[in-house]
Enzyme design. Structure first.
Site, PDB file in Angstrom:
ATOM      1  N   ASP A 164      42.878  39.717  43.954  1.00 48.42           N
ATOM      2  CA  ASP A 164      42.269  40.309  44.304  1.00 48.42           C
ATOM      3  C   ASP A 164      42.010  38.917  44.960  1.00 48.42           C
ATOM      4  O   ASP A 164      40.101  39.056  44.894  1.00 48.42           O
ATOM      5  CB  ASP A 164      41.709  41.053  44.454  1.00 48.42           C
ATOM      6  CG  ASP A 164      40.750  42.095  46.174  1.00 48.42           C
ATOM      7  OD1 ASP A 164      41.064  41.022  47.072  1.00 48.42           O
ATOM      8  OD2 ASP A 164      39.813  42.200  45.822  1.00 48.42           O
TER       9      ASP A 164
ATOM     10  N   GLY B 270      35.591  46.551  47.605  1.00 50.95           N
ATOM     11  CA  GLY B 270      36.991  47.551  47.988  1.00 50.95           C
ATOM     12  C   GLY B 270      37.288  48.673  47.231  1.00 50.95           C
ATOM     13  O   GLY B 270      38.000  49.415  48.281  1.00 50.95           O
TER      14      GLY B 270
ATOM     15  N   LYS C 234      30.628  49.846  38.529  1.00 47.28           N
ATOM     16  CA  LYS C 234      31.291  50.306  39.077  1.00 47.28           C
ATOM     17  C   LYS C 234      32.386  51.159  39.293  1.00 47.28           C
ATOM     18  O   LYS C 234      32.789  51.316  38.509  1.00 47.28           O
ATOM     19  CB  LYS C 234      31.715  49.032  38.961  1.00 47.28           C
ATOM     20  CG  LYS C 234      32.895  48.565  40.272  1.00 47.28           C
ATOM     21  CD  LYS C 234      33.874  47.263  40.143  1.00 47.28           C
ATOM     22  CE  LYS C 234      34.532  46.369  40.980  1.00 47.28           C
ATOM     23  NZ  LYS C 234      35.214  47.290  41.289  1.00 47.28           N
TER      24      LYS C 234
ATOM     25  N   VAL D  87      29.301  50.146  44.139  1.00 46.88           N
ATOM     26  CA  VAL D  87      28.851  49.275  43.244  1.00 46.88           C
ATOM     27  C   VAL D  87      27.699  49.612  43.018  1.00 46.88           C
ATOM     28  O   VAL D  87      26.473  49.850  44.422  1.00 46.88           O
ATOM     29  CB  VAL D  87      29.136  48.107  43.818  1.00 46.88           C
ATOM     30  CG1 VAL D  87      28.952  46.823  42.617  1.00 46.88           C
ATOM     31  CG2 VAL D  87      30.099  47.754  43.581  1.00 46.88           C
TER      32      VAL D  87
END
Ligand SMILES: Nc1ncnc2c1ncn2[C@@H]1O[C@H](COP(=O)(O)OP(=O)(O)OP(=O)(O)O)[C@@H](O)[C@H]1O
Ligand SMILES: [Mg+2]
Lengths: 352, 357
Positions: free
Chosen positions: A126, A17, A36, A21
């Protein structure tokens, strides 16, 4: 090409999101790590500070940060990259679970991890199945802290950020709003249902989500015991104050994992009585006093007591929970032949 | 010795020397980049470091919360360094047997389960530790076992080399190496008496776990200390279980299955020992009492020690009955004890209680 003189891209990448990555090999240790790239538009020093706050959090359910590197991005910008441990395993998948014992154990692990996160003063923001991974040892790890915030600091937002379906209703307002760890409790509640192999009603996918009836969880998953249904239902509450803490959720789930797995042993001289799920009652009778102890699958309690009986030197009352290690005494101190019984509860430990 | 303040790899700042074993120096350091405490390990001067890297890489492939994580490996000026998770605590020996004569079965059952899980994770990654012993296990939280982490997986193959050399030089059991000596009480027979070129498998870790648990539960080495071990193992002469483990009806229901598990791990034939996975399953079935533990001082015993009270700084005294005192040592006035407590009237009641040194 080696990144930071150390990480060799393997070519595998996924778009999370909050940025790309990349799976890389750490040449120092010859193992996989995940690199990341952090979201742009933020001060580099700030981003690094946030990550350091996460490192302070020691939980077996949180992915380990290994390195922070700053690499040159496009147009002369600086990109912050995190090197995270690579969790060899599979993401949790929506719709793939049955409401059985394994499922309750998995939920318990997630709740434990979230409770650790909240205890460290961090809000994840999240929580959803594909931000969780089960590693090769069956340990669930919470990943992707890209949206995480420290509670009390920076916990206001104006933009609507998160994942539709898992975002608590209070995050959908037009105004600047402050939020709390209760947004994770809401997402946990949705996740607990979404993981199961049953279709969720449209209320959940609306933007913002619409409330569901107060008996929803019970009717949607009749297999759940009442207390578990209730706590998940409470997580879904549109009233923020009504949602439980994840520590409460964790403890309720742990209680059910241990249901019917306790044993109580009572020893008097060389006589031993045992109470367990196969034999739930012991009725001790004597001319000077009676005590009936019952096991309901969760704890041991006094059904009835009469005459000269003491538990850890206190008077037993009907319904009272037995301390997990105590002495039962028959006969007052004026008597010469008093009887003492030890009462000890044991159980397996809930452990990831 | 490395001076405090020295920075390695541009990110690890050494704070203090915290230990030295037979092969390596251990320092506490801070990883300045992500602001976390770590441990820096480097081979002792004069030790060969041919395989330090290979062993670091092996350890780095095991990832479990009962194993100290490997974070980094690098060389500076030709010297290798390993960076590992810092465990804020003591070695298993110091944490438990440094304070108590032996541990009670409730604590033992928990410890066994943690260790079995760590060993199972490493065996899943095809890593055999080969040198499981109390000094390679770090514990934080003392008797509360907040965390239990096995360390020096990395050194496995490295130690192997020392063993190999000792074996080639003649009889492994007569080696003068301190490391070999420290490992002997936990070393499986097939490792101890192997011929050159033989490579015993994962079952040696299970033996070591059994020997280690025997020691924690009894305070004794199952086959004696140091070089006594090989002689006793050759004669299959194991120390017997102390009677106190099973004489009390309160403790025997847990002591008995624990003894059986330890004996399974100490099977002479490696094939008779449980696999780590099986051992985890067996440990998970153990029922025990797991409440937080405090340390206090016994005072005011009555009726020649039939019961008494434990003073806890800042808290009301806790009542105890001598039946709750585990083992063959009496809780006389002024002894230090470790215990859990449950509500009671007017005092809380302690159970179980173990006498400290
Ligand atoms: N991860 C760690 N966290 C904190 N302290 C540690 C850690 N690893 C090792 N130590 C400390 O360093 C000491 C020395 O460890 P080292 O492995 O060098 O020796 P050893 O295991 O005692 O002996 P030998 O080298 O003979 O096997 C340990 O006793 C422990 O106190
Ligand atoms: Mg060591």
């Amino acid at each position: 090409m080696l990144i930071a003189d150390r990480y060799e891209p393997t070519g595998a990448s996924a778009c999370g999101g909050m940025g790309e990555v990349h799976k890389c090999v750490d040449r120092h240790l010859g193992r996989d790590v995940m690199l990341k790239k952090m979201r742009q538009g933020k001060n580099v020093a700030r981003l690094i500070d946030e990550q350091k706050a996460l490192v302070k959090l020691r939980s077996k359910h949180v992915v380990q940060l290994l390195d922070i590197i700053v690499v040159d991005g496009n147009f002369g910008s600086k990109d912050v990259c995190l090197a995270l441990e690579h969790i060899d395993g599979r993401d949790l998948q929506e719709g793939s679970w049955e409401p059985n014992e394994d499922f309750i154990k998995a939920l318990w692990q997630v709740a434990s991890g979230l409770a650790d996160i909240h205890e460290a003063g961090i809000i994840h923001r999240d929580i959803k199945p594909n931000n969780m991974r089960v590693d090769g040892e069956g340990v669930i790890k919470i990943l992707d802290f890209g949206l995480a915030r420290e509670a009390g600091k920076d916990d206001k937002t104006r933009s609507i950020i998160g994942t539709v379906g898992y975002m608590a209703p209070e995050l959908w307002g037009e105004k600047t709003i402050s939020f709390s760890s209760a947004v994770d409790a809401y997402a946990f509640g949705v996740m607990a249902l979404a993981l199961l192999n049953r279709t969720l009603p449209k209320e959940f996918s609306q933007s913002p989500p619409a409330p569901v009836p107060s008996s929803f969880v019970t009717s949607h998953i009749p297999e759940f015991s009442r207390e578990i249904s209730c706590v998940i239902q409470d997580c879904l509450s549109h009233d923020v104050a009504h949602r439980p803490s994840l520590a409460q959720v964790r403890d309720i789930l742990a209680r059910y994992i241990l249901k019917d797995r306790h044993r109580a042993r009572m020893v008097m001289g060389s006589t031993v009585y045992e109470i367990n799920s196969g034999k739930r009652d012991v009725n001790l009778k004597s001319p000077i006093g009676n005590l009936h102890v019952h096991y309901d699958g969760f704890s041991f309690s006094v059904r009835s007591a009469s005459g000269e009986v003491w538990i850890n030197n206190g008077t037993p009352k009907e319904g009272m929970k037995m301390p997990p290690a105590c002495v039962i005494t028959f006969g007052g101190s004026q008597r010469r032949n008093r009887h003492f019984l030890t009462f000890d509860v044991s159980n397996p430990e809930v452990m990831a | 010795m490395i001076d405090p303040g020295t920075i390695f790899a541009g990110r690890y700042e050494v704070c203090a020397h915290i230990g030295q074993g037979g092969m390596q120096d251990v320092y506490r350091a801070t990883d300045l980049r992500i602001d976390q405490d770590v441990v820096l390990k480097t081979p002792l001067a004069g030790q060969q470091h041919r395989r330090f890297r290979a062993s670091a890489q092996i350890a780095a492939h095991v990832n479990h919360h009962n194993i100290a994580k490997t974070y980094d490996y690098f060389k500076e000026e030709g010297i290798p360094y390993l960076i590992e998770e810092f465990v804020d605590g003591e070695t298993l020996d110091e944490a438990l047997l440094g304070k108590a004569y032996y541990i009670d079965p409730h604590l033992g059952a928990r410890l066994f389960q943690y260790l079995a899980k760590g060993v199972a994770a490493s065996h899943h990654a095809n890593v055999v530790h080969r040198d499981l012993k109390p000094s390679n296990i770090m514990v934080s939280g003392g008797f509360n076992l907040y965390s239990v982490k096995i360390t020096d997986f990395g050194i496995a193959t490295f130690t192997e080399e020392v063993f190999e050399e000792a074996a080639n030089a003649g009889d492994l059991t007569r080696s003068t190496s301190g490391t070999v000596k420290g490992a002997l009480p936990y070393m499986a027979p097939e490792m101890m008496f192997r011929s050159p070129g033989e490579h015993p498998g994962a079952a040696i870790d299970i033996w070591a776990l059994g020997a280690l648990m025997f020691r924690m539960l009894t305070g004794e080495y199952p086959f004696g200390a140091g070089f006594e071990a090989p002689a006793n193992i050759k004669l299959k002469r194991r120390a017997t279980w102390p009677a106190f483990m099973t004489t009390s009806l309160q403790f025997s229901p847990l002591s008995q299955p624990l003894q059986e598990l330890v004996e399974k791990c100490l099977g002479w034939d490696p094939c008779d020992r449980p696999t780590a996975d099986h051992l985890v399953k067996l440990c998970e079935e153990l029922c025990y009492f797991n409440a937080p533990r405090d340390v206090g001082r016994v005072a005011n015993t009555k009726y020649s020690g039939a019961f008494g009270f434990i003073e806890l700084r800042g808290k009301p005294n806790v009542f105890f009955n001598s039946d709750s005192v585990y083992g063959d040592r009496k809780a006389t006035n002024d002894t230090q004890v470790s215990f859990s407590s449950c509500p009671g009237a007017p005092q809380y009641r302690a159970h179980p209680v173990i006498v400290l040194k």
